[in-house]
Design a protein around this motif. Sequence first.
Motif, PDB file in Angstrom:
ATOM      1  N   SER A   1      -1.401  30.290  81.874  1.00  0.00           N
ATOM      2  CA  SER A   1      -2.330  30.320  83.349  1.00  0.00           C
ATOM      3  C   SER A   1      -1.335  30.373  84.553  1.00  0.00           C
ATOM      4  O   SER A   1      -1.747  31.373  85.257  1.00  0.00           O
ATOM      5  N   THR A   2      -0.169  29.725  84.464  1.00  0.00           N
ATOM      6  CA  THR A   2       0.803  30.099  85.506  1.00  0.00           C
ATOM      7  C   THR A   2       1.417  31.568  85.447  1.00  0.00           C
ATOM      8  O   THR A   2       1.619  31.999  86.475  1.00  0.00           O
ATOM      9  N   LEU A   3       1.512  32.117  84.399  1.00  0.00           N
ATOM     10  CA  LEU A   3       2.155  33.271  84.164  1.00  0.00           C
ATOM     11  C   LEU A   3       1.070  34.266  84.430  1.00  0.00           C
ATOM     12  O   LEU A   3       1.615  35.133  85.220  1.00  0.00           O
ATOM     13  N   VAL A   4      -0.196  33.922  84.118  1.00  0.00           N
ATOM     14  CA  VAL A   4      -1.280  34.917  84.581  1.00  0.00           C
ATOM     15  C   VAL A   4      -1.301  35.037  86.155  1.00  0.00           C
ATOM     16  O   VAL A   4      -1.281  35.936  86.706  1.00  0.00           O
ATOM     17  N   LEU A   5      -1.214  33.618  86.737  1.00  0.00           N
ATOM     18  CA  LEU A   5      -1.384  33.754  88.237  1.00  0.00           C
ATOM     19  C   LEU A   5      -0.123  34.091  89.031  1.00  0.00           C
ATOM     20  O   LEU A   5      -0.369  34.883  89.895  1.00  0.00           O
TER      21      LEU A   5
END
Length: 90
Positions: free
Chosen positions: A12-16
């Motif tokens: 989710s951090t990569l998507v963000l």
Amino acid sequence: MSLVLWSGGCDSTLVLYEQLKEARIGPTVKVLSIEHGEISAPQRSCEAAAREKIIAWFKKQGLYNARYATLHIRLVGNVNGVQDGYVQPQ
């Protein structure tokens, strides 16, 4: 505008991160994290602190175009009974 459900984990951090890079020239990214009673208070604190460190790093990279929110939910009722359920605190 995009909405990212952000746990603070790597996926989710990569998507963000990718959404924030795109938001430099576009609309604000809305970011939602959820804290719930299924995990211990120390673990919730650790995860929240990790998210804060990541936010600080994003800002150092010039990635400001985000609105962060955390939804706190708690377990109500008998943990082993029929009345189990989550509610948002008042």
